[in-house]
Design an enzyme around this catalytic site. Sequence first.
Site, PDB file in Angstrom:
ATOM      1  CE  LYS A 121     -24.811  -6.121  30.185  1.00 51.05           C
ATOM      2  NZ  LYS A 121     -23.755  -7.142  30.066  1.00 51.05           N
ATOM      3  CG  ASN A 122     -21.397  -5.564  32.448  1.00 49.57           C
ATOM      4  OD1 ASN A 122     -22.260  -6.416  32.199  1.00 49.57           O
ATOM      5  ND2 ASN A 122     -20.774  -4.886  31.510  1.00 49.57           N
ATOM      6  NE  ARG A 135     -16.677 -14.040  29.005  1.00 55.20           N
ATOM      7  CZ  ARG A 135     -15.655 -14.743  28.506  1.00 55.20           C
ATOM      8  NH1 ARG A 135     -15.868 -15.669  27.595  1.00 55.20           N
ATOM      9  NH2 ARG A 135     -14.410 -14.541  28.930  1.00 55.20           N
ATOM     10  CB  CYS A 174     -22.361  -9.918  22.888  1.00 49.89           C
ATOM     11  SG  CYS A 174     -23.956  -9.205  23.334  1.00 49.89           S
ATOM     12  NE  ARG A 190     -17.103 -11.919  25.514  1.00 53.23           N
ATOM     13  CZ  ARG A 190     -18.228 -11.383  26.004  1.00 53.23           C
ATOM     14  NH1 ARG A 190     -19.365 -11.530  25.354  1.00 53.23           N
ATOM     15  NH2 ARG A 190     -18.209 -10.714  27.148  1.00 53.23           N
ATOM     16  N   PRO A 191     -12.030 -16.155  25.120  1.00 57.16           N
ATOM     17  CG  PRO A 191      -9.707 -16.030  25.102  1.00 57.16           C
ATOM     18  CD  PRO A 191     -10.924 -15.390  24.528  1.00 57.16           C
ATOM     19  CB  ILE A 192     -12.862 -19.122  30.034  1.00 56.55           C
ATOM     20  CG1 ILE A 192     -12.766 -20.575  29.542  1.00 56.55           C
ATOM     21  CG2 ILE A 192     -14.183 -18.488  29.614  1.00 56.55           C
ATOM     22  CD1 ILE A 192     -13.775 -21.511  30.186  1.00 56.55           C
ATOM     23  CG  ASP A 193      -6.731 -17.816  28.328  1.00 56.62           C
ATOM     24  OD1 ASP A 193      -7.734 -17.095  28.136  1.00 56.62           O
ATOM     25  OD2 ASP A 193      -5.571 -17.409  28.139  1.00 56.62           O
ATOM     26  CG  ASP A 234     -19.068  -2.845  27.455  1.00 55.97           C
ATOM     27  OD1 ASP A 234     -19.254  -3.150  28.645  1.00 55.97           O
ATOM     28  OD2 ASP A 234     -18.527  -3.605  26.638  1.00 55.97           O
ATOM     29  NE  ARG A 273     -26.986 -10.950  25.987  1.00 56.22           N
ATOM     30  CZ  ARG A 273     -26.251 -12.021  25.707  1.00 56.22           C
ATOM     31  NH1 ARG A 273     -26.081 -12.403  24.449  1.00 56.22           N
ATOM     32  NH2 ARG A 273     -25.643 -12.684  26.659  1.00 56.22           N
TER      33      ARG A 273
HETATM   34  C1  EPZ Z   1     -16.895  -8.008  30.797  1.00 59.25           C
HETATM   35  O1  EPZ Z   1     -16.773  -9.103  29.907  1.00 59.25           O
HETATM   36  C2  EPZ Z   1     -18.236  -7.371  30.466  1.00 59.25           C
HETATM   37  N1  EPZ Z   1     -19.313  -8.334  30.672  1.00 59.25           N
HETATM   38  C3  EPZ Z   1     -18.254  -6.908  29.007  1.00 59.25           C
HETATM   39  O2  EPZ Z   1     -19.490  -6.228  28.794  1.00 59.25           O
HETATM   40  C4  EPZ Z   1     -17.106  -5.914  28.786  1.00 59.25           C
HETATM   41  O3  EPZ Z   1     -17.061  -5.564  27.421  1.00 59.25           O
HETATM   42  C5  EPZ Z   1     -15.777  -6.569  29.206  1.00 59.25           C
HETATM   43  O4  EPZ Z   1     -15.858  -7.034  30.577  1.00 59.25           O
HETATM   44  C6  EPZ Z   1     -14.614  -5.597  29.099  1.00 59.25           C
HETATM   45  O5  EPZ Z   1     -14.849  -4.477  29.915  1.00 59.25           O
HETATM   46  C7  EPZ Z   1     -19.734  -8.593  31.931  1.00 59.25           C
HETATM   47  O6  EPZ Z   1     -19.213  -8.056  32.903  1.00 59.25           O
HETATM   48  C8  EPZ Z   1     -20.876  -9.570  32.070  1.00 59.25           C
HETATM   49  P1  EPZ Z   1     -12.809  -9.503  29.850  1.00 59.25           P
HETATM   50  P2  EPZ Z   1     -15.570 -10.175  30.115  1.00 59.25           P
HETATM   51  O7  EPZ Z   1     -12.572 -10.810  30.488  1.00 59.25           O
HETATM   52  O8  EPZ Z   1     -15.349 -10.411  31.557  1.00 59.25           O
HETATM   53  C9  EPZ Z   1      -9.709 -11.447  26.935  1.00 59.25           C
HETATM   54  C10 EPZ Z   1     -21.466  -5.658  27.648  1.00 59.25           C
HETATM   55  O9  EPZ Z   1     -21.687  -5.189  26.515  1.00 59.25           O
HETATM   56  N2  EPZ Z   1      -9.758 -12.607  27.857  1.00 59.25           N
HETATM   57  O10 EPZ Z   1     -12.363  -8.271  30.545  1.00 59.25           O
HETATM   58  O11 EPZ Z   1     -15.836 -11.326  29.236  1.00 59.25           O
HETATM   59  C11 EPZ Z   1     -10.981 -11.334  26.116  1.00 59.25           C
HETATM   60  O12 EPZ Z   1     -10.926 -12.153  24.977  1.00 59.25           O
HETATM   61  C12 EPZ Z   1     -20.428  -6.748  27.829  1.00 59.25           C
HETATM   62  O13 EPZ Z   1     -22.044  -5.283  28.706  1.00 59.25           O
HETATM   63  C13 EPZ Z   1      -8.872 -13.658  27.666  1.00 59.25           C
HETATM   64  O14 EPZ Z   1      -8.049 -13.643  26.755  1.00 59.25           O
HETATM   65  O15 EPZ Z   1     -14.353  -9.338  29.510  1.00 59.25           O
HETATM   66  C14 EPZ Z   1     -11.005  -9.879  25.732  1.00 59.25           C
HETATM   67  O16 EPZ Z   1     -10.162  -9.682  24.617  1.00 59.25           O
HETATM   68  C15 EPZ Z   1     -19.780  -7.163  26.517  1.00 59.25           C
HETATM   69  N3  EPZ Z   1      -8.933 -14.737  28.508  1.00 59.25           N
HETATM   70  C16 EPZ Z   1     -10.377  -9.192  26.942  1.00 59.25           C
HETATM   71  O17 EPZ Z   1      -9.674 -10.229  27.673  1.00 59.25           O
HETATM   72  C17 EPZ Z   1      -9.834 -14.788  29.544  1.00 59.25           C
HETATM   73  O18 EPZ Z   1      -9.834 -15.775  30.306  1.00 59.25           O
HETATM   74  C18 EPZ Z   1     -11.386  -8.538  27.869  1.00 59.25           C
HETATM   75  O19 EPZ Z   1     -12.212  -9.563  28.376  1.00 59.25           O
HETATM   76  C19 EPZ Z   1     -10.724 -13.704  29.716  1.00 59.25           C
HETATM   77  C20 EPZ Z   1     -10.667 -12.624  28.862  1.00 59.25           C
END
Ligand code: EPZ
Length: 425
Positions: free
Chosen positions: A22-23, A92, A116, A121-124, A305, A397
Amino acid sequence: MDSFYIVGGNQLNGEVVIGCAKNSILPILAACILVQDDVYLENVPKYSDVIAMTKILSHLGAKIEWKGDDLLLNCKNICLCDVPDELACVVRSSIFTLGPISARLGKAKVAYPGGCDIGIRPIDIHLSGLRHFGCKIIEKNGYIYSDASKLKCADFMLPFASVGATENIMMLASLTDGESRIYNPAKEPEIVDLACFLNACGADISGQGGNVIAINGVKKLHGTKYKAISDRIEAGTFMIATAMCGGEVILKNADINHNQSLICKLRKTTCQIEGDSDNIIVKSHNRPLSFGEVETEIYPGFPTDLQAPICSLASICDGYSIIIENLFESRFKHVGELLKMGCDIRIKNGVAFIRGKEKIFGASVSATDLRGGASLVLAGLVADGYTTVDNIKYIDRGYYNFEDKLSSLGANIKRIKCEKKVDNC
Ligand code: EPZ
């Protein structure tokens, strides 16, 4: 809403085919926005998140055609640059379209993403990365506006190895003239898979999976035929299920190299695991011993995950276990539901202290998110009596044909369709 009805106590034996990740598929779908030819994706499981992403691409003007389990896309005529809230808020991965739309059309307007509820989950990091490449980003009224008329190649160091931010930046840079580098990128197998997909379309990316990803921007990307890697989280879920229920299961289309952190924990429980890049064989014949401690980390550490599924395993192990969640601040919501089944779990400051029980009991529980929902199913498979798991839209999902795959291994599980007319669904 549909629910699962599970009667616990059966072993799991036989073979199950693991679907494509999926990811991986979600960012690859976003990357199709960059390509002005046919893209043919093989073996695409119809996860509801995948369906949501295809709706976003269709809205933008892409041609989408399912051919059985394969998906044919053509983004040549993409003309819209906006992703409205009603489409973006579902997943997401909608935020993964920001970079590709900006690079392809020179501007974008994307509503904030959903996904989820496992943390803020910020996007900064996504936004600071795109700004570094010359995107003028404004956040207003729940939308992100991007002016990408003056893109420039750049070197960008991620403050945290965010999976999604790495993917967004890599996609933007692949069509940005010049040589760019991404430092401290995420190293997950899905990152490598996205880079391989982009290179199959004519991109020039190297170093993926390592500490620096180098990208030479190209003018245009061409079509390709591609099959995403196996879903290591689905494979891990079935490995944990087998460790809990007992039995011998062969996971087809599963890569043992992608789950080393989980496998070393499962071997501590007396589970026997062997395999290669195509198949994994799991054997479990005794009540599992505790694996001790698990701490979620970025890849190749223990995946966040699989934190919820391994909580269920810890709940029936012989001994005490500690599980530390470092990635998401609200990813223990499934624990409240596991307590209804007689599990002995205490949470303090992002750490779960779990005393394994010989017996847990069936109950009516509700899924709170994708992986939390899966953990409740796993607990139901071993609980005394029957368990109903509600809100399984969360499970849909990221698990496709979940109940059919478990049933084929001997589990007693069925989906209860919720009739539309009944209010309390
Ligand atoms: C991806 O989410 C996956 N989703 C998630 O899988 C997975 O848990 C996660 O990576 C970590 O491996 C998809 O690929 C669609 P991150 P993503 O950005 O990209 C912080 C599932 O169950 N962060 O690596 O959203 C964030 O808050 C899902 O399949 C910022 O601070 O994860 C978190 O604490 C759930 N600012 C950490 O980084 C940002 O701009 C990891 O987030 C982005 C993230």
